[in-house]
Design a protein around this motif. Sequence first.
Motif, PDB file in Angstrom:
ATOM      1  N   SER A  11      51.026  40.996  42.138  1.00 34.96           N
ATOM      2  CA  SER A  11      49.742  40.471  42.593  1.00 34.96           C
ATOM      3  C   SER A  11      48.859  41.571  43.167  1.00 34.96           C
ATOM      4  O   SER A  11      49.298  42.706  43.355  1.00 34.96           O
ATOM      5  N   GLY A  40      46.106  37.364  44.702  1.00 30.92           N
ATOM      6  CA  GLY A  40      46.359  36.578  43.505  1.00 30.92           C
ATOM      7  C   GLY A  40      47.230  37.321  42.527  1.00 30.92           C
ATOM      8  O   GLY A  40      47.219  38.550  42.465  1.00 30.92           O
ATOM      9  N   THR A  52      42.676  41.819  37.304  1.00 31.56           N
ATOM     10  CA  THR A  52      43.245  40.800  38.188  1.00 31.56           C
ATOM     11  C   THR A  52      42.412  40.683  39.458  1.00 31.56           C
ATOM     12  O   THR A  52      42.084  39.576  39.898  1.00 31.56           O
ATOM     13  N   ARG A  55      38.939  39.066  38.745  1.00 27.93           N
ATOM     14  CA  ARG A  55      39.104  37.643  38.442  1.00 27.93           C
ATOM     15  C   ARG A  55      39.402  36.847  39.704  1.00 27.93           C
ATOM     16  O   ARG A  55      38.778  35.816  39.966  1.00 27.93           O
ATOM     17  N   GLU A  56      40.345  37.328  40.509  1.00 27.40           N
ATOM     18  CA  GLU A  56      40.706  36.606  41.730  1.00 27.40           C
ATOM     19  C   GLU A  56      39.547  36.546  42.725  1.00 27.40           C
ATOM     20  O   GLU A  56      39.310  35.517  43.354  1.00 27.40           O
ATOM     21  N   GLU A  59      37.112  33.968  41.402  1.00 26.59           N
ATOM     22  CA  GLU A  59      37.655  32.609  41.529  1.00 26.59           C
ATOM     23  C   GLU A  59      37.663  32.126  42.974  1.00 26.59           C
ATOM     24  O   GLU A  59      37.376  30.967  43.242  1.00 26.59           O
ATOM     25  N   GLU A  60      38.048  32.996  43.900  1.00 22.87           N
ATOM     26  CA  GLU A  60      38.243  32.567  45.287  1.00 22.87           C
ATOM     27  C   GLU A  60      36.991  32.627  46.144  1.00 22.87           C
ATOM     28  O   GLU A  60      36.881  31.876  47.112  1.00 22.87           O
ATOM     29  N   GLU A 115      41.467  26.113  47.235  1.00 20.99           N
ATOM     30  CA  GLU A 115      42.255  27.244  47.714  1.00 20.99           C
ATOM     31  C   GLU A 115      41.956  27.638  49.157  1.00 20.99           C
ATOM     32  O   GLU A 115      42.855  28.099  49.855  1.00 20.99           O
TER      33      GLU A 115
END
Length: 151
Positions: A11, A40, A52, A55-56, A59-60, A115
Amino acid sequence: MHPPPFKIPESVLVVIHTPAREVLLIERADAPGYWQSVTGAKDRLDESWESTARREVAEETGIEGGELTDWGLENVYEIYPRWRHRYAPGVTHNREHVLGLCVPAGTPVRLNPREHLRWQWLPWDQAADACFSPSNAEAVLMLPRFMPRFS
């Protein structure tokens, strides 16, 4: 319907900060009172750390863009028992790669309510004290090493 695949035990931890070293912390929806930076898992083993992280973060927090810096740090830690069911049987540890994301002061934050519950910007030293995860707190304390003060 197939059950979701297990999480990959690799992660990112992304310390989002401003040039003035204010750090964004977000409160977990599944653990109220637990404040953290963006974290993430990889979606695929071959997903890059940068992909990664971006993207995280999107998203968050809804944040896109900013200056992403790979801090070249990794932590290996034991996965908290309450979250082990998300991983394949027998997986007990996660490898976490640390990055920083510098964004302008006043960058809007839009949380994913599934989340996270709330967000706050704190001076870096206060943010470290507020993190529930020791590896997250240590990463925030390293911010001055990677983000020299502009003055």
